[in-house]
Write an enzyme that holds these catalytic residues in place. Structure first.
Site, PDB file in Angstrom:
ATOM      1  N   ARG A  52       0.836  -1.212   0.000  1.00  0.00           N
ATOM      2  CA  ARG A  52       0.000   0.000   0.000  1.00  0.00           C
ATOM      3  C   ARG A  52       0.865   1.255   0.000  1.00  0.00           C
ATOM      4  NH1 ARG A  52      -4.355   0.755   4.699  1.00  0.00           N
ATOM      5  NH2 ARG A  52      -2.460   1.104   5.874  1.00  0.00           N
ATOM      6  N   ARG A 100      10.574  26.499  -0.922  1.00  0.00           N
ATOM      7  CA  ARG A 100       9.113  26.415  -0.960  1.00  0.00           C
ATOM      8  C   ARG A 100       8.533  26.874  -2.293  1.00  0.00           C
ATOM      9  NH1 ARG A 100       4.281  28.819   0.030  1.00  0.00           N
ATOM     10  NH2 ARG A 100       2.745  27.511   1.091  1.00  0.00           N
ATOM     11  N   HIS A 102       4.826  25.444  -4.644  1.00  0.00           N
ATOM     12  CA  HIS A 102       3.797  24.399  -4.683  1.00  0.00           C
ATOM     13  C   HIS A 102       4.151  23.281  -5.668  1.00  0.00           C
ATOM     14  CE1 HIS A 102       1.613  27.384  -2.468  1.00  0.00           C
ATOM     15  NE2 HIS A 102       0.499  26.671  -2.435  1.00  0.00           N
ATOM     16  N   LYS A 149      -2.865   7.044   1.403  1.00  0.00           N
ATOM     17  CA  LYS A 149      -2.644   7.210   2.854  1.00  0.00           C
ATOM     18  C   LYS A 149      -1.747   8.427   3.084  1.00  0.00           C
ATOM     19  CE  LYS A 149      -1.894   4.360   6.985  1.00  0.00           C
ATOM     20  NZ  LYS A 149      -3.086   4.719   7.735  1.00  0.00           N
ATOM     21  N   LEU A 207     -10.018   4.632   2.818  1.00  0.00           N
ATOM     22  CA  LEU A 207      -8.710   3.990   2.806  1.00  0.00           C
ATOM     23  C   LEU A 207      -8.945   2.483   2.898  1.00  0.00           C
ATOM     24  CD1 LEU A 207      -5.579   4.509   2.925  1.00  0.00           C
ATOM     25  CD2 LEU A 207      -5.801   3.830   5.311  1.00  0.00           C
TER      26      LEU A 207
HETATM   27  N1  PLP Z   1      -9.273   4.350   7.457  1.00  0.00           N
HETATM   28  C1  PLP Z   1      -8.494   5.387   7.802  1.00  0.00           C
HETATM   29  C2  PLP Z   1      -8.927   6.763   7.462  1.00  0.00           C
HETATM   30  C3  PLP Z   1      -7.275   5.156   8.480  1.00  0.00           C
HETATM   31  O1  PLP Z   1      -6.498   6.194   8.816  1.00  0.00           O
HETATM   32  C4  PLP Z   1      -6.905   3.830   8.802  1.00  0.00           C
HETATM   33  C5  PLP Z   1      -5.662   3.540   9.505  1.00  0.00           C
HETATM   34  O2  PLP Z   1      -4.889   4.391   9.817  1.00  0.00           O
HETATM   35  C6  PLP Z   1      -7.764   2.786   8.430  1.00  0.00           C
HETATM   36  C7  PLP Z   1      -8.927   3.078   7.746  1.00  0.00           C
HETATM   37  C8  PLP Z   1      -7.430   1.360   8.750  1.00  0.00           C
HETATM   38  O3  PLP Z   1      -6.352   0.907   7.967  1.00  0.00           O
HETATM   39  P1  PLP Z   1      -5.411  -0.263   8.455  1.00  0.00           P
HETATM   40  O4  PLP Z   1      -6.282  -1.436   8.713  1.00  0.00           O
HETATM   41  O5  PLP Z   1      -4.478  -0.473   7.333  1.00  0.00           O
HETATM   42  O6  PLP Z   1      -4.727   0.220   9.706  1.00  0.00           O
END
Ligand code: PLP
Length: 285
Positions: A52, A100, A102, A149, A207
């Site tokens: 991931r 800096r 963007h 993430k 996520l």
């Molecule tokens: N959703 C969000 C927004 C998160 O920040 C996390 C973990 O940090 C999860 C879901 C769960 O993900 P994982 O099972 O990989 O920890």
């Protein structure tokens, strides 16, 4: 015991660990992270977490800071130097340091890597799970790429704080159609009266949790059906069980949503079993 952090090639005392003021993570939240559970000094589901990480970096066109092998060494060395037996290891990669602007820095600017580790009292988490937790609902006001993430977590922080102030453990985020997407740092699940697990499909709107994916493996083994579909707060309040999942909470039973009890107001049997069996299917190495 003094903590140690890995910062761009060196292990340094945690209290002195620092990055440059023009690190793009600091200035633009231009970076991504991963959190891996540490159990018995070993990493849980490292392969999926690093997969991931690679995906998040690719989506943002940031290079891997080092190969997967060396990264595994740094993660374990950080765990070892902090004497973490049970806890988590955190890693963060940013687009690096540049004057800096963007727009992206010039090609070849090295990405920055920080790794920390900390101990967690798993017995305390188990005690919390035995009682179950409360959640509240809030509007999901995040950007449209929360499948990445990213370290840009301000809406998540505001939601978690609102939950804490309401005496709840987590905030479930609700989209414009009235459906639950996920929690501020966890995935959201309910269990229907027929014993079917329901969790939102993983598109750009949540996520895709690693714990979530490993729970799919566990449910396959246990012949438990999963439906990936949206659900509302009302459906969750009337469900047989509800729970949340993440690398550090594993499976956490939910006993109350917006002040209304779920099921009989006690942690559900299926959620409790999934919690106890999770590490039988997770990769631990
Ligand atoms: N959703 C969000 C927004 C998160 O920040 C996390 C973990 O940090 C999860 C879901 C769960 O993900 P994982 O099972 O990989 O920890």
């Amino acid at each position: 015991m003094s903590r140690v952090a890995y910062v761009n090639g060196s292990y340094v005392p945690h209290g002195e660990a620092a990055v440059h003021i023009e690190d793009r993570g600091y200035q633009f939240a231009d970076g991504v992270y991963e959190v891996c559970e540490v159990r018995g000094s070993r990493l849980v589901d490292e392969t999926r977490h690093v997969d991931r990480l690679e995906r998040s970096l690719k989506e943002l066109r940031i290079a891997m800071p080092m190969g997967r092998g060396p990264l595994g060494v740094v993660l374990r060395e950080t765990v070892r130097r902090n004497r973490v037996r049970n806890g988590l290891v955190y890693l963060q990669v940013t687009r690096g340091v540049a004057r800096r602007d963007h727009a992206f820095p010039k090609p070849g600017t090295p990405p920055a890597l920080v790794v920390t580790a900390k101990s967690i009292d798993f017995a305390k988490n188990d005690a919390t799970a035995a009682k179950g937790v409360k959640v509240i609902s809030l509007p999901d006001n995040r950007w449209e790429r929360v499948d990445i993430k990213s370290v840009g977590l301000l809406p998540n922080c505001l939601a978690k704080q609102a939950a804490r102030e309401a005496g709840a453990y987590e905030a479930w985020l609700v989209d414009d159609e009235g459906n639950v997407t996920e929690g501020s740092s966890t995935n959201a699940w309910i269990i229907t009266k027929d014993g079917v697990l329901v969790t939102r499909f993983a598109d750009n709107g949540i996520l895709k949790g690693i714990t979530r994916t490993t729970l799919f493996d566990l449910c396959k083994r246990e012949n438990i059906r999963i439906e990936e579909r949206p659900f509302t707060i009302a459906e969750a309040q009337n469900a047989k069980e509800a729970f949340l999942s993440s690398a550090t909470t594993i499976v956490m039973p939910i006993v109350e949503i917006d002040g209304r009890p779920v099921g009989n107001g006690m942690p559900g049997q299926i959620a409790t079993e999934l919690r106890s069996k999770f590490h039988e299917v997770a990769e631990i190495k």
